[in-house]
Write a protein that holds these residues in place. Structure first.
Motif, PDB file in Angstrom:
ATOM      1  N   ASP A 433     -81.185 -59.243  53.614  1.00  0.00           N
ATOM      2  CA  ASP A 433     -82.652 -59.266  53.191  1.00  0.00           C
ATOM      3  C   ASP A 433     -83.061 -58.319  52.351  1.00  0.00           C
ATOM      4  O   ASP A 433     -83.020 -57.238  51.743  1.00  0.00           O
ATOM      5  CB  ASP A 433     -82.736 -58.679  54.867  1.00  0.00           C
ATOM      6  CG  ASP A 433     -83.979 -59.269  55.258  1.00  0.00           C
ATOM      7  OD1 ASP A 433     -85.208 -60.553  53.628  1.00  0.00           O
ATOM      8  OD2 ASP A 433     -85.223 -59.289  55.443  1.00  0.00           O
ATOM      9  N   SER A 434     -83.201 -59.336  51.259  1.00  0.00           N
ATOM     10  CA  SER A 434     -83.492 -58.768  50.221  1.00  0.00           C
ATOM     11  C   SER A 434     -84.900 -59.608  49.832  1.00  0.00           C
ATOM     12  O   SER A 434     -85.093 -60.509  49.706  1.00  0.00           O
ATOM     13  CB  SER A 434     -82.542 -59.037  48.701  1.00  0.00           C
ATOM     14  OG  SER A 434     -82.964 -60.190  48.482  1.00  0.00           O
ATOM     15  N   LYS A 435     -86.067 -58.509  48.781  1.00  0.00           N
ATOM     16  CA  LYS A 435     -87.282 -58.913  48.494  1.00  0.00           C
ATOM     17  C   LYS A 435     -87.941 -58.905  46.974  1.00  0.00           C
ATOM     18  O   LYS A 435     -86.710 -57.385  45.802  1.00  0.00           O
ATOM     19  CB  LYS A 435     -88.416 -58.434  49.048  1.00  0.00           C
ATOM     20  CG  LYS A 435     -88.737 -58.704  50.651  1.00  0.00           C
ATOM     21  CD  LYS A 435     -89.174 -60.211  51.231  1.00  0.00           C
ATOM     22  CE  LYS A 435     -88.909 -59.253  52.753  1.00  0.00           C
ATOM     23  NZ  LYS A 435     -89.310 -61.403  53.634  1.00  0.00           N
ATOM     24  N   LEU A 436     -88.004 -59.839  45.490  1.00  0.00           N
ATOM     25  CA  LEU A 436     -87.550 -59.587  44.713  1.00  0.00           C
ATOM     26  C   LEU A 436     -89.530 -60.204  44.158  1.00  0.00           C
ATOM     27  O   LEU A 436     -89.568 -61.559  44.283  1.00  0.00           O
ATOM     28  CB  LEU A 436     -86.709 -60.566  43.820  1.00  0.00           C
ATOM     29  CG  LEU A 436     -85.332 -60.053  44.805  1.00  0.00           C
ATOM     30  CD1 LEU A 436     -84.450 -61.242  43.922  1.00  0.00           C
ATOM     31  CD2 LEU A 436     -85.189 -59.102  44.322  1.00  0.00           C
ATOM     32  N   GLN A 437     -89.668 -58.618  43.454  1.00  0.00           N
ATOM     33  CA  GLN A 437     -91.641 -59.001  43.628  1.00  0.00           C
ATOM     34  C   GLN A 437     -91.742 -59.626  42.944  1.00  0.00           C
ATOM     35  O   GLN A 437     -92.149 -60.599  42.739  1.00  0.00           O
ATOM     36  CB  GLN A 437     -92.394 -57.879  43.162  1.00  0.00           C
ATOM     37  CG  GLN A 437     -94.139 -58.341  43.450  1.00  0.00           C
ATOM     38  CD  GLN A 437     -94.755 -56.801  43.439  1.00  0.00           C
ATOM     39  OE1 GLN A 437     -94.057 -55.332  43.952  1.00  0.00           O
ATOM     40  NE2 GLN A 437     -96.151 -56.684  43.256  1.00  0.00           N
ATOM     41  N   ASN A 438     -91.718 -59.718  41.467  1.00  0.00           N
ATOM     42  CA  ASN A 438     -91.664 -60.310  39.618  1.00  0.00           C
ATOM     43  C   ASN A 438     -89.952 -60.260  39.487  1.00  0.00           C
ATOM     44  O   ASN A 438     -89.503 -59.610  39.155  1.00  0.00           O
ATOM     45  CB  ASN A 438     -92.268 -59.555  39.340  1.00  0.00           C
ATOM     46  CG  ASN A 438     -93.759 -59.799  39.912  1.00  0.00           C
ATOM     47  OD1 ASN A 438     -94.062 -60.763  40.056  1.00  0.00           O
ATOM     48  ND2 ASN A 438     -94.297 -59.168  40.243  1.00  0.00           N
ATOM     49  N   ALA A 450     -87.937 -63.740  47.435  1.00  0.00           N
ATOM     50  CA  ALA A 450     -86.774 -63.184  48.908  1.00  0.00           C
ATOM     51  C   ALA A 450     -85.193 -64.082  49.047  1.00  0.00           C
ATOM     52  O   ALA A 450     -84.977 -65.445  48.928  1.00  0.00           O
ATOM     53  CB  ALA A 450     -87.288 -63.302  49.609  1.00  0.00           C
ATOM     54  N   LEU A 451     -84.196 -63.161  48.719  1.00  0.00           N
ATOM     55  CA  LEU A 451     -83.122 -63.431  49.244  1.00  0.00           C
ATOM     56  C   LEU A 451     -82.461 -63.030  50.864  1.00  0.00           C
ATOM     57  O   LEU A 451     -82.479 -61.605  51.036  1.00  0.00           O
ATOM     58  CB  LEU A 451     -82.566 -63.610  48.098  1.00  0.00           C
ATOM     59  CG  LEU A 451     -80.612 -63.378  48.037  1.00  0.00           C
ATOM     60  CD1 LEU A 451     -80.722 -64.570  48.796  1.00  0.00           C
ATOM     61  CD2 LEU A 451     -79.436 -62.668  47.390  1.00  0.00           C
ATOM     62  N   SER A 452     -82.451 -63.815  51.559  1.00  0.00           N
ATOM     63  CA  SER A 452     -81.351 -63.784  53.119  1.00  0.00           C
ATOM     64  C   SER A 452     -80.225 -64.292  52.892  1.00  0.00           C
ATOM     65  O   SER A 452     -79.987 -65.165  52.720  1.00  0.00           O
ATOM     66  CB  SER A 452     -83.001 -63.437  54.170  1.00  0.00           C
ATOM     67  OG  SER A 452     -83.185 -64.190  54.506  1.00  0.00           O
ATOM     68  N   GLY A 453     -79.389 -63.806  54.185  1.00  0.00           N
ATOM     69  CA  GLY A 453     -78.631 -64.221  54.567  1.00  0.00           C
ATOM     70  C   GLY A 453     -76.916 -63.997  55.138  1.00  0.00           C
ATOM     71  O   GLY A 453     -77.778 -62.444  55.461  1.00  0.00           O
ATOM     72  N   ARG A 454     -75.579 -64.090  55.726  1.00  0.00           N
ATOM     73  CA  ARG A 454     -75.090 -63.421  55.689  1.00  0.00           C
ATOM     74  C   ARG A 454     -73.710 -63.621  55.575  1.00  0.00           C
ATOM     75  O   ARG A 454     -73.617 -65.112  54.798  1.00  0.00           O
ATOM     76  CB  ARG A 454     -74.890 -63.319  57.031  1.00  0.00           C
ATOM     77  CG  ARG A 454     -73.529 -63.161  58.060  1.00  0.00           C
ATOM     78  CD  ARG A 454     -73.951 -63.670  59.719  1.00  0.00           C
ATOM     79  NE  ARG A 454     -72.839 -62.648  60.236  1.00  0.00           N
ATOM     80  CZ  ARG A 454     -72.934 -61.332  60.731  1.00  0.00           C
ATOM     81  NH1 ARG A 454     -73.806 -60.667  60.553  1.00  0.00           N
ATOM     82  NH2 ARG A 454     -71.701 -61.206  61.473  1.00  0.00           N
TER      83      ARG A 454
END
Length: 850
Positions: A433-438, A450-454
């Motif tokens: 689970d990632s957050k990439l503001q800019n 945002a990138l999430s996954g498995r």
């Protein structure tokens, strides 16, 4: 007298007999007075070498612990001198353990001092015979010299020994890792406990694969071991110094670790027959800021087994500050470690990756057999104020992972890679689970991503990947995406051989803003299969407009096909507005099929419009039909000749049956053989290029009806009959349309009749003298009509009309020249506002609304 002599002879005979039988009698006496289970004498040969001296030539003694042989021993009341003694150690026999007892040595018995010139001891655990000499300088004080130098003192309740640790023989007894040992040791034993004090200089070499190191200790060591409790204490006066050469690590990482270490132990270490324990063990680096603490360390020597709490602190200018804390338990076939890792680094530079203010925090657990299977669990959280690599810059990225992995150690050691990417023997499940503001890369920027996954890799080499990517906005110079969302599901196998996998996904974009076009409600459903290449299909829906993209990818080619099924033209209205805002589609269908190769960028096109109707600047186009087929490439366009037809065009005048041939030449699309029915005649155009460059189009007029032309005018009371034809050279450019030196003429007789025309009547009243001349126009048979035609780009039409005819009622021949100037754009605009066109426009708009 004789009786006394015979008695003396008898006594001497007994002494002689006893002496001659001394050996068997000695053995009988030894066996009679000494228990057989403690000591056995198997051979004994002795003689008297003086009045109070015995010489033993050889003696053989056996016990449960050893076999001994003595040679050339001289025994007297004061001294025992043995020239040679051989002792063979025997393996110990199993017996029930007894409680240790305090020593009570019978040392108060008066005995002679002992000297052994050469004592040889052999047998396990000695690797080779030990040869020494033993001298008793004082009673119960022995000096040992030879392979081992020592001093031993016996007391009734104590045995004390001073041993020199130098020498080759002791070095041979040590493990091969101990490269050097010197010093002295003082030992005391009272039957219940052993006390030791040592002055050591030792060097130990450690080697595991290519990881090499040395451990050195110079200082005092003391300890005590209690036989009753089977426990003891050991204390080191100085820290242990260690050096390492970690060739098993790459130079990039081996530089991070100290080459010189110090190991600090508390004052006392607890030892027992099967364990070693210490409250604290500290390892510090002397040339690098690294510190390791192990609390409550316990080592079980029977399994063996290690248990303790660990804390590791490390700092490097390049790699930052790191802390590891956790609990460790390990045995030869099992390791279990859990804890937490934290990292704080102001700036990390690794090849082309730069991370600013990097923070890492992770809980972890490692367990399993180090030689077979290891399980790893970790939950790292990573944050950075900025991450950049290869032109990609991410502001305030944060990443959270949940990792569960298994390492098959034998397979990992094989070094085999699955498709040159993944090590064989590795399986894992990762939730991210990632957050990439800019985010920005080259000319592309993304906000609030945002990138999430498995990601799962099974031990069977099957994999399953689910990813979700979202972004509030993605922007480039030529486009902007708002509310972007994408899902991907990829599953397959990376086993040896071909990779077989399937893909599916969905992409949604609320709005795509291009330079001149805005697309809304974009949805793409994708499916694919991958083996040697990739086969994929994408169902595209853009605000109701549907299309299917199918393509195959390999290293040699990338064929693709876009199929747009038959759909209503009105669905294209939002996109037409971007390019032709005055074009309003009212009816019709369209379709298209584009097929080619993305690598060569050469495509075939088949498409068309059926029953197309539209309103363009209040011009109504009805039932347009065209089918297009051709070849498209980056260089040009090649269209196969096809027919374009429009049933009707209402632009103030009614134009019908428009036909033409669409084709391409030298990469330029053109229309030829254009034919239009207007004013009951035909208008023809040989050829027109569909480009914006200036061109001259030759327009021919054939038998247009003058009465219909006159009827479209605004002068009442004027009637024209007949047909006209002509040639009009139309100059087309980006600034407009103009006609220079066009010419029209009549076909057959015509008629000009003026009746109750307001302008003519006013002229007759103003100039009565002209009534006769103007009167010939009341009904004029036209025999010849010709006119020059000029049209400016702003719509002004200039006609230079010449008419030759006869007024049959007056039998008056007439030559009539007339110059007319009028803005046809204004005229046509007025005509378009007629009731008929207004009604058609309303009907078209009503259909569109429905």
């Amino acid at each position: 007298m004789k009786k006394w002599l015979w008695s003396l002879v008898l006594i001497l005979s007994v002494f002689v007999g006893v002496y001659l039988a001394r050996v068997p009698l000695s053995l009988w006496a030894i066996k009679h007075f000494i228990p057989l289970n403690e000591l056995q004498v198997s051979c004994l040969d002795w003689r008297l070498s003086g009045f109070n001296r015995i010489h033993i030539t050889k003696a053989c003694v056996q016990t449960d612990a050893f076999n001994a042989q003595l040679f050339d021993a001289q025994l007297s009341m004061r001294q025992v001198n043995i020239e040679k003694a051989d002792i063979q150690l025997l393996p110990p026999k199993k017996s029930n353990a007894t409680q240790p007892q305090r020593l009570a040595l019978p040392l108060d018995i008066t005995r002679p001092k002992t000297h052994i010139a050469k004592l040889s001891v052999s047998g396990e655990p000695l690797p080779k015979p030990l040869v020494v000499s033993i001298s008793e300088s004082e009673l119960n004080q022995f000096v040992i010299a030879g392979d081992i130098d020592a001093e031993v003192t016996l007391q009734p309740e104590r045995i004390a020994a001073n041993i020199d640790l130098n020498g080759e023989y002791l070095s041979a007894l040590l493990p091969p890792q101990i490269q050097a040992l010197s010093g002295t040791s003082q030992l005391e034993f009272d039957g219940l406990a052993m006390d030791a004090e040592l002055e050591l200089e030792t060097l130990v070499a450690l080697e595991q694969a290519e990881c090499k190191g040395t451990v050195a200790y110079i200082g005092a060591l003391s300890g005590r071991y209690d036989l009753a409790t089977q426990q003891g204490k050991v204390a080191l006066a100085e820290p242990i110094s260690a050096k390492s050469a970690l060739d098993c690590l790459t130079s990039e990482y081996s530089k991070l670790l100290p080459t010189t270490w110090q190991v600090h132990l508390p004052r006392e270490i607890t030892i027992s027959a099967d364990s070693i324990a210490t409250d604290l063990l500290e390892v510090t680096g002397k040339d690098k800021p690294l510190q390791l603490e192990v609390n409550e360390l316990a080592v079980d020597l029977t399994e063996p087994f290690v248990n303790g709490d660990i804390r590791l602190e490390f700092f490097d200018d390049k790699w930052g500050a790191h802390t590891l804390s956790g609990a460790l338990s390990a045995r030869p076939n099992f390791v279990n470690m859990s804890g937490e890792i934290t990292t704080d680094l102001q700036k990390l530079t690794l090849q082309d990756v730069i991370a600013e203010n990097l923070e890492l925090n992770s809980r972890f657990k490692i367990s399993g057999n180090p030689t077979e299977l290891i399980t790893i669990e970790a939950q790292p959280s990573i944050f950075s104020t900025q991450l950049s690599t290869s032109g990609l810059v991410i502001d305030n990225p944060s990443l959270t992972l949940d990792l569960h992995a298994q390492l098959d150690v034998p397979k990992l050691k094989s070094g085999h890679l699955l498709h040159r990417v993944l090590p064989e023997g590795m399986s894992f499940a990762i939730t991210l689970d990632s957050k990439l503001q800019n985010l920005s890369v080259e000319n592309v920027t993304a906000k609030q991503s945002a990138l999430s996954g498995r990601v799962v890799l099974e031990p069977t080499h099957d994999f399953d990947i689910n990813l979700n990517l979202t972004s509030a906005q993605i922007q480039q110079q030529s486009y902007k995406l708002n509310e972007f969302a994408q899902t991907l599901h990829w599953q397959g196998s990376v086993a040896t051989g071909e990779i077989f996998s399937t893909l599916s996904g969905n992409t949604k974009v609320a709005e795509v803003n291009l330079a001149e076009l805005s697309l809304k409600n974009v949805s793409i459903d994708s499916k694919g299969q991958q083996s040697r290449g990739l086969m994929a299909s994408h169902v595209i829906n853009i605000d109701g407009v549907k299309a299917l993209l199918e393509h195959q990818y390999s290293s040699l080619k990338h064929p693709a096909q876009i199929h747009v099924p038959t759909q209503q033209l009105t669905q294209l209205q939002p996109y037409i507005d971007a390019f032709l805002p005055n074009l309003n589609i009212t009816h019709g269908n369209f379709y298209a099929v584009v097929e080619g190769d993305l690598s060569t960028r050469i495509f075939t096109l088949d498409g068309g419009i059926q029953n197309g109707s539209a309103l363009f600047n209040e011009r109504l186009i009805q039932n347009a039909v065209i089918d297009v087929s051709g070849l498209l490439s980056s260089a040009n366009i090649q269209l196969k000749p096809t027919t374009l037809s429009v049933e009707e065009l209402r632009a103030g005048v009614i134009v019908q049956a428009i036909t033409g041939q669409l084709f391409s030449e030298a990469g330029v699309a053109k229309l030829k053989d254009i034919n239009v029915q207007v004013f009951a005649g035909n208008v023809g155009i040989d050829e027109v290029s569909l480009v914006s460059t200036p061109q001259v189009v030759q327009v021919s007029l054939d038998k247009l009806s003058l009465d219909l032309i006159a009827a479209s005018g605004h002068d009442a009371g004027v009637e024209l009959r007949g047909l006209i034809s002509g040639k009009l050279p139309v100059q087309v450019s980006s600034s407009g349309v103009r006609i220079d030196s066009g010419h029209i003429y009549n076909v057959g007789e015509g008629l000009l009749k003026v009746e109750n025309n307001a302008s003519i009547n006013a002229l007759k009243e103003q100039q009565p003298s002209l009534q006769t001349v103007i009167g010939v126009l009341d009904e004029l048979t036209i025999e010849q009509l010709s006119s020059g035609v000029n049209l400016s780009e702003d719509g002004w039409l200039d006609l230079d009309v010449k008419i030759t005819g006869i007024n049959k009622l007056q039998q008056q021949p007439v030559n009539f020249n007339y110059t007319h100037s009028e803005n046809v754009f204004t005229l046509l605009r007025a005509l378009r506002l007629s009731d008929e066109i207004t009604r058609e426009v309303e009907n078209a708009l009503n259909k569109e609304e429905r």
